[in-house]
Design a protein around this motif. Structure first.
Motif, short mmCIF file in Angstrom:
data_model
loop_
_atom_site.label_atom_id
_atom_site.label_comp_id
_atom_site.label_asym_id
_atom_site.label_seq_id
_atom_site.Cartn_x
_atom_site.Cartn_y
_atom_site.Cartn_z
N ASN A 282 -1.80 -29.52 1.51
CA ASN A 282 -2.05 -28.73 0.30
C ASN A 282 -0.84 -27.83 0.02
O ASN A 282 -0.97 -26.61 -0.13
CB ASN A 282 -3.32 -27.90 0.46
CG ASN A 282 -3.74 -27.21 -0.82
OD1 ASN A 282 -3.40 -27.65 -1.92
ND2 ASN A 282 -4.50 -26.13 -0.69
N ALA A 283 0.33 -28.46 -0.05
CA ALA A 283 1.57 -27.69 -0.22
C ALA A 283 1.54 -26.87 -1.50
O ALA A 283 0.97 -27.29 -2.52
CB ALA A 283 2.76 -28.65 -0.22
N LYS A 284 2.16 -25.71 -1.43
CA LYS A 284 2.24 -24.80 -2.55
C LYS A 284 3.70 -24.50 -2.85
O LYS A 284 4.55 -24.57 -1.95
CB LYS A 284 1.50 -23.51 -2.24
CG LYS A 284 0.02 -23.70 -1.94
CD LYS A 284 -0.66 -22.38 -1.65
CE LYS A 284 -2.16 -22.59 -1.39
NZ LYS A 284 -2.86 -21.30 -1.14
N PRO A 285 4.02 -24.16 -4.09
CA PRO A 285 5.42 -23.85 -4.42
C PRO A 285 6.02 -22.78 -3.51
O PRO A 285 7.22 -22.83 -3.21
CB PRO A 285 5.33 -23.38 -5.88
CG PRO A 285 4.15 -24.13 -6.42
CD PRO A 285 3.17 -24.18 -5.29
N GLU A 286 5.21 -21.84 -3.06
CA GLU A 286 5.73 -20.80 -2.17
C GLU A 286 6.07 -21.31 -0.77
O GLU A 286 6.61 -20.57 0.05
CB GLU A 286 4.74 -19.62 -2.07
CG GLU A 286 3.33 -20.01 -1.68
CD GLU A 286 2.42 -20.14 -2.89
OE1 GLU A 286 2.87 -20.70 -3.92
OE2 GLU A 286 1.25 -19.71 -2.79
N ASP A 287 5.75 -22.58 -0.49
CA ASP A 287 6.16 -23.18 0.78
C ASP A 287 7.60 -23.71 0.72
O ASP A 287 8.14 -24.15 1.74
CB ASP A 287 5.23 -24.35 1.14
CG ASP A 287 3.81 -23.90 1.43
OD1 ASP A 287 2.88 -24.68 1.12
OD2 ASP A 287 3.64 -22.78 1.96
N THR A 288 8.20 -23.65 -0.46
CA THR A 288 9.59 -24.10 -0.61
C THR A 288 10.49 -23.25 0.28
O THR A 288 10.53 -22.03 0.16
CB THR A 288 10.03 -23.99 -2.08
OG1 THR A 288 9.27 -24.92 -2.85
CG2 THR A 288 11.51 -24.31 -2.22
N ALA A 289 11.19 -23.93 1.19
CA ALA A 289 12.02 -23.21 2.17
C ALA A 289 12.76 -24.24 3.02
O ALA A 289 12.43 -25.43 3.00
CB ALA A 289 11.16 -22.33 3.08
N THR A 290 13.73 -23.75 3.76
CA THR A 290 14.31 -24.55 4.82
C THR A 290 13.50 -24.30 6.08
O THR A 290 13.29 -23.13 6.46
CB THR A 290 15.78 -24.19 5.05
OG1 THR A 290 16.52 -24.46 3.86
CG2 THR A 290 16.37 -25.01 6.19
N TYR A 291 13.06 -25.36 6.71
CA TYR A 291 12.23 -25.26 7.90
C TYR A 291 13.07 -25.56 9.14
O TYR A 291 13.76 -26.58 9.20
CB TYR A 291 11.06 -26.23 7.81
CG TYR A 291 9.99 -25.75 6.85
CD1 TYR A 291 10.21 -25.77 5.47
CD2 TYR A 291 8.78 -25.25 7.31
CE1 TYR A 291 9.25 -25.31 4.58
CE2 TYR A 291 7.81 -24.78 6.43
CZ TYR A 291 8.06 -24.81 5.06
OH TYR A 291 7.10 -24.36 4.19
N PHE A 292 12.98 -24.65 10.10
CA PHE A 292 13.77 -24.75 11.32
C PHE A 292 12.88 -24.94 12.53
O PHE A 292 11.80 -24.34 12.63
CB PHE A 292 14.59 -23.46 11.54
CG PHE A 292 15.59 -23.16 10.46
CD1 PHE A 292 15.24 -22.39 9.36
CD2 PHE A 292 16.88 -23.65 10.55
CE1 PHE A 292 16.17 -22.10 8.37
CE2 PHE A 292 17.81 -23.37 9.57
CZ PHE A 292 17.44 -22.59 8.48
#
Length: 133
Positions: A85-95
């Motif tokens: 249930n991805a949300k626009p606020e999940d936009t990021a670089t994931y490390f």
């Protein structure tokens, strides 16, 4: 040589799902904990989840635990992060990050579990996730 290599990032629509992978080369998994952190454009780094491969114990940032799932495949030396249930606020670089310890570094702030990125010792270069509205 210790190396963390993330993959699986990309563009996903809001409400969609994505699986990120982190291959932990050179690590003795039973001596480490592994975490996923993220950094959105212009913002600081935020913890998402952490896992202890020796027994599968997991930790989650309290505000994210409902949509994120961390898991592992010790035979493949891979740590996964499922985003649902991805949300626009999940936009990021994931490390992906590792710490030679048996406990995921965290504190409790106002009743909320916060993962401590500064204690992690090894880091991958990250994989970008973009969630479109």
């Amino acid at each position: 040589q210790l190396q963390l290599l993330e993959s699986g990032g990309g563009l996903v629509q809001s409400g969609g799902s994505l699986r990120l992978s982190c291959v932990a080369s050179g690590f003795a998994l039973d001596q480490y904990v592994f975490g996923w952190f993220r950094q959105a454009p212009g913002q600081g780094r935020e913890g998402v989840s952490c896992l202890r491969p020796s027994d599968g114990r997991t930790y989650y940032e309290t505000s994210l635990k409902d949509r994120f799932t961390i898991s592992n495949d010790n035979a493949k030396k891979t740590i996964y992060l499922d985003i649902n249930n991805a949300k626009p606020e999940d936009t990021a670089t994931y490390f992906c990050a590792a710490l030679r310890d048996t406990t995921c570094p965290s504190t409790v702030v106002n009743g909320r579990i916060v993962l401590n990125d500064r204690e992690m010792e090894n880091w991958g270069e990250g994989t970008l996730v973009t969630v479109s509205a």
